[in-house]
Write an enzyme that holds these catalytic residues in place. Structure first.
Site: not given
Lengths: 671, 671
Positions: B35, B124, B163, B194, B265, B360, B414, B464, B472, B476, B523
């Protein structure tokens, strides 16, 4: 909050909203789990929306021109279930509400598409709903341009929470919607300033109005407990030619001891506090009890759209028979009869010309034949159009100047693209496909899983499917992504070997009513491996014998995609040494696993040495190497054991030992 | 653009920037891929940044207080390689530049962390770098608060492209950085309008300045080819107490025939056009030729920080021996000696009290013991603190008022969390861990893969971890996510069975120098399965015999996590019927696979029936069921075959047939 004053100001409204709040409290208490606060906070907004704005008919939940309501903050599922029950959706009975979050109930913890009418999409993973909604709105624009505004002309309403807006996918959705001026899209933000960890300020101080405005949205901020303000804001939003965001300032868990706290986000089950909240609402009724007048008022709302729907039916009947058929076929996600012929023609041509092609180019050729006979396809790419080969002639580019355009420049937004495609498929009338690099499955995963869970036939065109992409290096080279998609239930993963298999894969993908497909396609050219025309779709069985052993069958080579031609080379070398070798092409493991024992045994009989070749990790292959009559001592794998590297593709295949010679050596070491 | 006027206005600057452009053109032409345009467009910005602002010493690339430079738009890798070569980094030789994108070169297609000094992170996959940078800046703030500003006080500079800013992860990064007022973070946006598909407007019309401002950033817009403006903007940005974004208006592929086009590009390899571009720069030199005066000027820039670095060395020597040792240990990612003792104490207590705990919670107990002896840990959660159990006493909350806080409220982000954790680990001095629900691996995948590819020991606390989370529902409930993480190279996936295994898993995770860990935690509560204290870390071998068969060994049960206690129950039932049954606990498949043959054979001898139990899909298990002396006819799996459902956990285990009785039936059917 002075609830008495609120109730006194708009008593009829108040009772209807209180019914939602009471049902929510009762259902969560009965389940002893769930999320009370959001439904309680947004009950006023939802009530005004359904009473005064939503175009729907509870008796005809699949009316194609209904407004769509998307609960992006899916944990507030009781808001949706309460609305559906109160307005009279036949399948959302009071028993379902009482069985909230129980085995077999339609009232799952989060709204699950397909469980009940009126659940337009599965939400819960935050941000998905708002990103789906962009797809709903695009679908509506395209269908309006296609069939006319008498047939398609509806809004898409979304309730989104702080979590939806913090998830990155929301930015992709906001940017895309703003760019395309999706004026029929209206997002109601539950601006309650509470997340699970505490106040929103703990983790974010973004000015959301300014943020949406920066992407070209119409924005308003209102008191989310004032029905007049809600009504006026919705009216203004519907008039706007831009997508609209209404910040609704609300109190989570309104009227409960946990109001305005993060505790209010969760399950409010304390009996005394529940009774206090109901008392504060002036709601003297027992658990799950809705007084007849309130229920009747809600049912009237549910029936409000019935005349309009009947008019729509008659307008629809006025369409030409062929238009009606096309519309109904597309909404039923049925492939047209012409599809099979188009695919056969590609296969015939390929058998004659035996082209050496990258499978991404083979895919383009297929789409060139398919798109003209399937007007419901809408293609796109996450800014890799020329690399994914997803655009064909005469699709037109979708934008505000060309709503009939069938190609979407999604921008560098893999997750938003995938979720928007799900939205289009869920809307109905559209069969979406979209491309990115296979490696960026990682970015789109959240939505790809939901395609599978919801059972929508979104097609993911994942090119550059191995180290064969070469110099871009390991960040762009998938090694674990075939395994990732294959591990996902209800997903077809195709890795076709040449143009014939690519066309067959597309035929299968475009015929699915309820299963998404991942098409893993190569950057690099591969020879045609199918030299003889067969009308049957061999890839549809998942695996088949591509080349039979000559003489005694001592080895079976299994391969997919670009490694199939390498397996054929290896077979030539082995046969030259007198080692009878069968080559099995396995473009789709999932379909092969669905075949009956007899077929599987025919393809993978016991006895011979088995070697699988795939430029990816081994995970997933042991089922075919060691299982299905295989044995550890007679099985081997030629593929990747770690990440790739940056170099020309041929060099990488050499360095990583994925060659015909390596396959031969592996076979001989096992004989 | 009038290049001659530009050159005439700032001739010394121009030559230095031209050297970057020329090297870029030559390297891409030699590789015939890459590039070109980004490096050519941003050469002026990078030149001013390195010449006038970056604190670094090319002779001491690992100086802990250096400014960090992150090329988020990683495809412009030649910009970075050119800078490193020109400023005199010893390992970035001209030969490396000539070998751009070739096998074994440090100059991979995209910058790969670990390939060469000065590559601070692998980029990247777009958006990762800007999200990493938030972690770098947080690490710097924490270390400054910990060691004082004489030891840590540096900037983090980022070059990001369109990007990067379109990817959703950037919004998560922007929101987090704005909230925490990371004033030492400076993002230079390559505003060239661009993308690969064409102009940015095809897919986005976001006002980026307004967007950043909405999240609390200091923003400026400048001509990215005006060195005076660049310098002034950087000076202003460094003064700001907010994170800074500078929109640098640039021309992609400046001076080339492809300038301002999407073609620019990519790889610009046409020889005549290349010559024309060089002519336009007034650059009469041959391929890869840098005139001595220009190289000398760049090397002076590379040496500019040497005195400052020496002063830092002497300040560092002035720290107490224990402070120095702590600093060096943390930067070397070495666990403290006290860790082992802390873990042993948990195990001893557990052997005595045999607590029934969700893993947990076991993880929380472990962290309560670990965090005080490892001051380099920084914990957090994506808005699930109380569910992930990631926060322990006395960590303090990181925010502008408490820079020494070691706990981060990441918000519902996350992906941004995972990338920020990578940034902290890459910065050095910090060992980050962070939590979310296991299912949201999907959202964090892009960054989790990069932990593995870069080899940074980020710890993902994924609670969980199965249908055991209950109501849930399937959105989930992970079923494929263990397979997803296990398919990823260089990743340890632990699914501990009780508090002892959880503590052992943490010990392994916190001792890794270059491998990330996924902790899959429950859980729901589980009984202690390890009743006897052993000082050795049994989990570190990946799998071990938890309960031996009594009498003739007819069956081996393998299980992980919450299903280990279920396997023990099944064993009791089988033994009661006289069927000798061994239970193998397998908390980490990857580590078991690394053991020698003798150990593996000891744990999984041939002959017996094998049944694996895991509340997840089978993929990945065939290696242990059918391989390792196993046989198809004597192997079975008890687990999930599709998505979960919404109901109480016990009911789900019953309905999906994951019970001790089902295991017994499976064993007996195979005997």
């Amino acid at each position: 909050m002075d609830l008495k004053a609120l109730a006194a100001k708009n008593p009829e409204h108040w009772k209807k909203a209180a019914a939602i709040r009471a049902l929510t409290l009762d259902a969560v208490a009965a389940a002893n789990s769930g999320h009370s606060g959001m439904a309680m906070g947004m009950a006023d907004v939802a009530t005004v929306l359904f009473e005064k704005h939503m175009k729907f008919d509870a008796a005809a939940p699949n009316w194609p021109d209904r407004d769509r309501f998307i609960l992006s903050a899916g944990h507030g599922s009781m808001l949706l279930y309460a609305l559906l029950h109160l307005t009279g959706y036949a399948d959302m009975t009071l028993d379902e509400i009482k069985n909230f979050r129980q085995w077999g109930a339609k009232t799952a913890g989060h709204p699950e598409y397909g469980h009940a009418s009126g659940i337009e999409t599965t939400t819960g993973p935050l941000g998905q709903g708002i990103a789906n909604s962009v797809g709903f709105a695009i679908a509506e624009e395209i269908l309006r341009a296609t069939y006319g505004k008498k047939i398609q002309n509806h809004n898409t309403y979304v309730i989104a929470g702080d979590g939806c807006l913090m998830e990155g996918i929301s930015q992709e959705a906001i940017g895309l919607a703003g760019r395309h001026e999706l004026g029929q899209l209206i997002v109601l933000w539950d601006d309650n300033n509470i997340t699970i960890d505490g106040t929103v300020e703990l983790s974010d101080r973004t000015d959301q109005l300014q943020r949406f405005k920066a992407s070209g949205w119409h924005v308003q901020a209102i008191d989310g407990h004032d029905p007049i303000a809600i009504d006026e804001a919705l009216t203004a939003a519907r008039k706007s030619k831009k997508p609209s965001m209404i910040a609704c300032k609300t109190h989570i868990a309104l009227g409960h001891a946990a109001q305005d706290t993060s505790k209010g986000h969760g399950a409010l089950t304390d009996a005394a506090q529940l009774a206090d909240a109901k008392a504060a609402y002036g709601w003297p009724y027992g658990a799950f009890e809705i007084p007849a007048d309130v229920k009747a008022a809600w049912e009237a709302i549910g029936a409000r759209g019935s005349a309009e729907r009947a008019e729509w039916d008659s307008r629809f009947s006025g369409l030409s028979a062929s238009k009606q058929a096309q519309f109904n076929r597309a909404f039923a996600a049925e492939a047209p009869k012409k599809l099979a012929a188009a695919i056969r023609k590609i296969k015939k041509d390929a058998a004659e010309t035996k082209p050496k092609l990258a499978t991404r180019s083979a895919s383009e050729k297929t789409l060139q034949a398919v798109n003209p006979v399937m007007p419901e396809t809408v293609g796109g790419s996450a800014d890799l159009t020329g690399s994914n080969n997803t655009k064909t002639a005469d699709m037109g580019i979708f934008d505000p100047e060309n709503r009939a355009g069938r190609y979407i420049y999604y921008g560098i937004r893999e997750h938003g693209m995938a979720a928007a495609m799900n939205g289009m498929a869920l809307h109905g009338g559209i069969r979406p496909y979209g491309g990115t690099f296979m490696c960026f499955t990682d970015y789109a995963r959240g939505a790809m899983r939901l395609s599978a869970l919801m059972g929508v036939p979104t097609v993911y065109v994942m090119t550059h499917d191995s180290i064969g992409l070469g110099e871009d290096g390991p960040t762009h080279q998938p090694v674990e992504h075939l395994a990732i998609s294959r591990a996902t239930p209800n997903t077809l993963v195709f890795r076709p070997a040449d143009i014939t298999e690519t066309a067959e894969a597309w035929e299968v993908a475009l015929s699915q009513p309820s299963t998404p497909t991942v098409m893993a396609l190569s950057r690099q050219g591969v020879p045609a491996v199918r030299h003889e025309y067969k009308s049957a779709n061999l890839s549809a069985r998942g695996a088949y014998v591509l080349a039979e052993a000559e003489g005694k069958r001592q080895a079976i080579l299994m391969a997919t995609g670009t490694e199939v031609s390498l397996a054929l080379e290896a077979r030539d070398l082995l046969q030259a040494e007198g080692i009878g070798t069968r080559v099995v092409s396995m473009p789709c493991m999932e379909l092969f696993a669905q075949q009956d024992d007899a077929y599987r045994k025919r393809i993978l009989p016991g006895g011979a040495v088995r070697v699988a070749v795939e430029a990816a990790v081994r995970m997933g292959w042991d089922q075919w190497l060691l299982g299905e009559r295989g044995r550890e001592s007679k099985a081997g794998f030629v593929g990747m054991t770690g990440f790739g590297a940056s170099a020309p593709a041929d060099r990488l295949y050499e360095e990583f030992g994925i060659t015909a010679e390596a396959v031969v050596r592996k076979v001989k070491s096992l004989l």
